[in-house]
Design a protein around this motif. Structure first.
Motif, PDB file in Angstrom:
ATOM      1  N   PHE A   1       0.088  56.987   5.684  1.00 45.28           N
ATOM      2  CA  PHE A   1      -0.652  55.764   5.369  1.00 45.28           C
ATOM      3  C   PHE A   1       0.169  54.955   4.363  1.00 45.28           C
ATOM      4  CE2 PHE A   1      -3.617  58.850   6.943  1.00 45.28           C
ATOM      5  CZ  PHE A   1      -4.301  58.109   7.904  1.00 45.28           C
ATOM      6  N   VAL A   2       0.744  53.854   4.817  1.00 43.91           N
ATOM      7  CA  VAL A   2       1.764  53.182   4.020  1.00 43.91           C
ATOM      8  C   VAL A   2       1.186  52.268   2.925  1.00 43.91           C
ATOM      9  CG1 VAL A   2       3.515  53.305   5.841  1.00 43.91           C
ATOM     10  CG2 VAL A   2       2.016  51.297   5.707  1.00 43.91           C
ATOM     11  N   ASN A   3      -0.134  52.041   2.928  1.00 47.02           N
ATOM     12  CA  ASN A   3      -0.701  51.180   1.881  1.00 47.02           C
ATOM     13  C   ASN A   3      -1.505  51.967   0.846  1.00 47.02           C
ATOM     14  OD1 ASN A   3      -2.760  51.829   3.619  1.00 47.02           O
ATOM     15  ND2 ASN A   3      -3.856  49.912   3.301  1.00 47.02           N
ATOM     16  N   GLN A   4      -1.381  53.316   0.867  1.00 51.63           N
ATOM     17  CA  GLN A   4      -2.081  54.102  -0.166  1.00 51.63           C
ATOM     18  C   GLN A   4      -1.221  54.204  -1.420  1.00 51.63           C
ATOM     19  OE1 GLN A   4      -3.169  57.931   1.419  1.00 51.63           O
ATOM     20  NE2 GLN A   4      -4.819  57.080   2.663  1.00 51.63           N
ATOM     21  N   LYS A   5      -1.897  54.231  -2.578  1.00 50.33           N
ATOM     22  CA  LYS A   5      -1.157  54.300  -3.846  1.00 50.33           C
ATOM     23  C   LYS A   5      -0.877  55.763  -4.222  1.00 50.33           C
ATOM     24  CE  LYS A   5      -2.978  49.944  -5.616  1.00 50.33           C
ATOM     25  NZ  LYS A   5      -2.389  49.299  -4.454  1.00 50.33           N
ATOM     26  N   ASN A   6      -0.021  55.937  -5.232  1.00 46.07           N
ATOM     27  CA  ASN A   6       0.259  57.256  -5.835  1.00 46.07           C
ATOM     28  C   ASN A   6       0.876  58.272  -4.869  1.00 46.07           C
ATOM     29  OD1 ASN A   6      -0.823  56.312  -8.255  1.00 46.07           O
ATOM     30  ND2 ASN A   6      -2.889  56.873  -7.607  1.00 46.07           N
ATOM     31  N   ASP A   7       1.934  57.866  -4.216  1.00 42.69           N
ATOM     32  CA  ASP A   7       2.729  58.796  -3.387  1.00 42.69           C
ATOM     33  C   ASP A   7       1.881  59.685  -2.479  1.00 42.69           C
ATOM     34  OD1 ASP A   7       5.087  57.950  -4.828  1.00 42.69           O
ATOM     35  OD2 ASP A   7       4.402  59.230  -6.474  1.00 42.69           O
ATOM     36  N   PRO A   8       1.132  59.099  -1.564  1.00 41.55           N
ATOM     37  CA  PRO A   8       0.301  59.953  -0.685  1.00 41.55           C
ATOM     38  C   PRO A   8       1.171  60.854   0.178  1.00 41.55           C
ATOM     39  CG  PRO A   8       0.463  57.755   0.230  1.00 41.55           C
ATOM     40  CD  PRO A   8       1.110  57.693  -1.129  1.00 41.55           C
ATOM     41  N   PRO A   9       0.639  62.030   0.558  1.00 40.55           N
ATOM     42  CA  PRO A   9       1.407  62.902   1.444  1.00 40.55           C
ATOM     43  C   PRO A   9       1.542  62.276   2.822  1.00 40.55           C
ATOM     44  CG  PRO A   9      -0.829  63.707   1.220  1.00 40.55           C
ATOM     45  CD  PRO A   9      -0.696  62.555   0.260  1.00 40.55           C
ATOM     46  N   PHE A  10       2.565  62.712   3.552  1.00 40.10           N
ATOM     47  CA  PHE A  10       2.724  62.273   4.938  1.00 40.10           C
ATOM     48  C   PHE A  10       3.127  63.480   5.784  1.00 40.10           C
ATOM     49  CE2 PHE A  10       6.798  61.542   2.814  1.00 40.10           C
ATOM     50  CZ  PHE A  10       7.720  62.093   3.697  1.00 40.10           C
ATOM     51  N   ILE A  11       3.122  63.262   7.089  1.00 47.59           N
ATOM     52  CA  ILE A  11       3.451  64.362   8.010  1.00 47.59           C
ATOM     53  C   ILE A  11       4.773  64.086   8.704  1.00 47.59           C
ATOM     54  CG2 ILE A  11       2.810  65.375  10.261  1.00 47.59           C
ATOM     55  CD1 ILE A  11      -0.106  65.143   9.409  1.00 47.59           C
ATOM     56  N   LEU A  12       5.607  65.121   8.801  1.00 45.77           N
ATOM     57  CA  LEU A  12       6.737  65.113   9.729  1.00 45.77           C
ATOM     58  C   LEU A  12       6.448  66.211  10.739  1.00 45.77           C
ATOM     59  CD1 LEU A  12       9.745  64.978   7.218  1.00 45.77           C
ATOM     60  CD2 LEU A  12       8.926  63.098   8.671  1.00 45.77           C
ATOM     61  N   ALA A  13       6.557  65.904  12.004  1.00 52.68           N
ATOM     62  CA  ALA A  13       6.335  66.941  13.019  1.00 52.68           C
ATOM     63  C   ALA A  13       7.524  66.950  13.970  1.00 52.68           C
ATOM     64  CB  ALA A  13       5.046  66.672  13.772  1.00 52.68           C
ATOM     65  N   ILE A  14       8.059  68.143  14.192  1.00 53.40           N
ATOM     66  CA  ILE A  14       9.232  68.303  15.072  1.00 53.40           C
ATOM     67  C   ILE A  14       8.775  69.049  16.320  1.00 53.40           C
ATOM     68  CG2 ILE A  14      11.568  69.253  15.251  1.00 53.40           C
ATOM     69  CD1 ILE A  14      11.545  69.488  12.131  1.00 53.40           C
ATOM     70  N   THR A  15       9.015  68.468  17.487  1.00 54.27           N
ATOM     71  CA  THR A  15       8.742  69.203  18.733  1.00 54.27           C
ATOM     72  C   THR A  15      10.052  69.419  19.473  1.00 54.27           C
ATOM     73  OG1 THR A  15       8.286  67.194  19.995  1.00 54.27           O
ATOM     74  CG2 THR A  15       6.395  68.297  19.009  1.00 54.27           C
ATOM     75  N   LYS A  16      10.071  70.505  20.235  1.00 54.66           N
ATOM     76  CA  LYS A  16      11.297  70.887  20.947  1.00 54.66           C
ATOM     77  C   LYS A  16      11.075  70.654  22.439  1.00 54.66           C
ATOM     78  CE  LYS A  16      14.238  75.027  21.032  1.00 54.66           C
ATOM     79  NZ  LYS A  16      14.332  76.395  20.530  1.00 54.66           N
ATOM     80  N   HIS A  17      12.038  70.077  23.119  1.00 54.70           N
ATOM     81  CA  HIS A  17      11.887  69.911  24.564  1.00 54.70           C
ATOM     82  C   HIS A  17      13.201  70.186  25.257  1.00 54.70           C
ATOM     83  CE1 HIS A  17      13.563  65.792  24.172  1.00 54.70           C
ATOM     84  NE2 HIS A  17      12.915  65.796  23.034  1.00 54.70           N
ATOM     85  N   GLU A  18      13.175  70.213  26.612  1.00 54.86           N
ATOM     86  CA  GLU A  18      14.363  70.579  27.419  1.00 54.86           C
ATOM     87  C   GLU A  18      15.540  69.675  27.078  1.00 54.86           C
ATOM     88  OE1 GLU A  18      14.334  72.891  30.089  1.00 54.86           O
ATOM     89  OE2 GLU A  18      12.293  73.507  29.630  1.00 54.86           O
TER      90      GLU A  18
END
Ligand SMILES: C[S@@+](CC[C@H](N)C(=O)[O-])C[C@H]1O[C@@H](n2cnc3c(N)ncnc32)[C@H](O)[C@@H]1O
Length: 189
Positions: free
Chosen positions: A172-189
């Motif tokens: 969420f790019v408009n939240q204050k105080n360094d909000p957490p974010f998610i990185l998700a890695i998926t593997k494919h052929e």
């Protein structure tokens, strides 16, 4: 409409993982993710939970017992050593892993996840992750040392080969105080 960070991290894990899979909770902390993962792994699946703090292992054990979980193994060691602890037949069924980076809430704020060991653990997981498996990182970065881990992790995931991996950024790019974010890695052929 838009899922919050923890909800979305669980949603991603649930979508990617199948009953019978091996799942890794790389940072057990108070055990909330571990309990959730134990439910989605099913009776044939197994969850391996890592943490370097006694307190985290004890809390997680307690929560798992309250929930009647029987498909979980907790390991007091760094997630970067996961290959020493997980049997090969379980590793070949690795469907997903989750990290909650940062410090254990209500505990010593100087004991934090570090980019070097986090990246080593991701590399070990990627070697064994099933096709369409997922690694979800919930990146808390507002604490001292958090910005360094965030930057090194971003550098690492950006260079992953796009023909083998997809990397999602969700936050969420408009939240204050360094909000957490998610990185998700998926593997494919
Ligand atoms: C943000 S907390 C995890 C919160 C947890 N997922 C929950 O649901 O309560 C981060 C945890 O990572 C643990 N940790 C730090 N470095 C680690 C490492 N190298 N290997 C495994 N766990 C580590 C800390 O001890 C802390 O408990």
């Amino acid at each position: 409409m838009l899922k919050g960070i923890i909800n979305y991290s669980h949603y991603l894990m649930q979508e990617a993982v199948n009953q019978g899979d091996t799942i890794i909770d790389a940072t057990c902390g108070n055990g909330h993710d571990t309990v959730f993962l134990s439910k989605i792994a099913g009776q044939e699946g197994h969850v391996f939970g890592f943490d370097i703090q006694d307190q985290a292992i004890a809390h997680t054990n307690e929560l798992l017992a309250q929930n009647g979980s029987t498909n979980t193994t907790l390991i007091k060691d760094s997630h970067s050593n996961l290959l020493h602890h997980i049997p090969v037949d379980r590793l070949t069924r690795l469907g997903g892993a989750i990290f909650n980076l940062g410090f254990l809430p209500g505990s010593d704020k100087s004991i934090i996840t570090q980019s070097e060991t986090t990246i080593l653990a991701i590399e070990s997981m990627l070697l064994h992750l099933k096709q369409n498996g997922i690694i979800v990182l919930v990146v808390y970065h507002g604490h001292e040392g958090g910005d360094q881990e965030r930057e090194e992790l971003m550098r690492y995931v950006r260079q992953l080969n796009q023909y083998h991996y997809q990397v999602l950024f969700y936050g969420f790019v408009n939240q204050k105080n360094d909000p957490p974010f998610i990185l998700a890695i998926t593997k494919h052929e």
